[in-house]
Design a protein around this motif. Structure first.
Motif, PDB file in Angstrom:
ATOM      1  N   ASP A  56       0.887  -1.084   0.013  1.00 22.94           N
ATOM      2  CA  ASP A  56      -0.046  -0.009  -0.012  1.00 22.94           C
ATOM      3  C   ASP A  56       0.823   1.443   0.111  1.00 22.94           C
ATOM      4  O   ASP A  56       0.648   2.448  -0.640  1.00 22.94           O
ATOM      5  CB  ASP A  56      -0.990   0.041   1.128  1.00 22.94           C
ATOM      6  N   GLU A 107      -8.154   0.835  -8.105  1.00 19.52           N
ATOM      7  CA  GLU A 107      -7.732   0.854  -6.661  1.00 19.52           C
ATOM      8  C   GLU A 107      -8.494   2.143  -5.818  1.00 19.52           C
ATOM      9  O   GLU A 107      -8.793   2.136  -4.831  1.00 19.52           O
ATOM     10  CB  GLU A 107      -6.242   1.058  -6.590  1.00 19.52           C
ATOM     11  N   ASN A 111      -9.318   1.853  -2.114  1.00 24.79           N
ATOM     12  CA  ASN A 111      -8.444   2.167  -1.059  1.00 24.79           C
ATOM     13  C   ASN A 111      -8.885   3.576  -0.980  1.00 24.79           C
ATOM     14  O   ASN A 111      -8.363   4.491  -2.015  1.00 24.79           O
ATOM     15  CB  ASN A 111      -7.090   2.071  -1.949  1.00 24.79           C
TER      16      ASN A 111
END
Length: 191
Positions: A56, A107, A111
């Protein structure tokens, strides 16, 4: 542990991010393991973790760099810079970068940190360009977002269609920009 100088630190970090970016572009964020990044980079896992807390952290760094490059490419003349960005999409050498862009966009759904960075990196150019569009429409922000959507669509179409005529696409966008007073296409439609 001996201290490393800034140049060595930056070079090692770049090596790791390049390896991670290659893996992410090939396999996606979630199918890429830390072991894949270790193999691609040739650096031990322990050393990688001295530079990044995990995947991450690498994803966030890649997203930040990716958006920074787009901002730099736009330069001082947003219309000319925008057409240059569109032309660059057609460069075969950018294919892995385009694949990574799509991974970043995907993503953003999962996220929140990547979504926030991506939103900010759309909102900044919209805010910068919208004032120049004020006389053309009662909703300059939406018009600016349309041009961002054109870029995003070109990235997707480039990955889907190996035969896409990028020069014709850029000429068409130049024709759209010309009446807005932002780009004057030449005789062949190029700026």
């Amino acid at each position: 542990m001996p201290k490393v100088d800034d140049a060595h630190f930056a070079a090692r970090r770049r090596q790791i991010l390049d390896a991670a970016g290659a893996c992410f572009a090939r396999e996606g964020f979630h199918r890429t393991s830390m072991l894949d990044i270790v193999r691609e980079s040739g650096i031990s896992a322990g050393l990688i973790y001295r530079y990044f807390t995990g995947k991450d952290d690498m994803i966030a760094a890649i997203v930040a760099e990716w958006h920074e490059r787009r901002t730099t490419l736009l330069g001082d003349d947003p219309a000319a810079g925008y057409l240059d960005v569109l032309r660059r999409v057609g460069d075969p050498g950018t294919r892995a970068e385009l694949q990574l862009a799509v991974q970043v966009w995907a993503e953003t759904v999962r996220n929140p940190a990547v979504r926030e960075m991506s939103r900010a990196n759309v909102d900044r150019p919209v805010a910068a360009v919208a004032p120049a569009l004020t006389g053309l429409t009662d909703d300059p922000e939406s018009l600016a977002r349309v041009f961002i959507a054109v870029y995003q669509g070109l990235v997707l179409q480039t990955l889907w269609d190996d035969g896409l005529d990028h020069a014709a696409f850029v000429r068409a966008v130049g024709l759209l920009l010309a009446p807005l007073g932002f780009a004057e296409p030449g005789p062949d439609g190029e700026q």
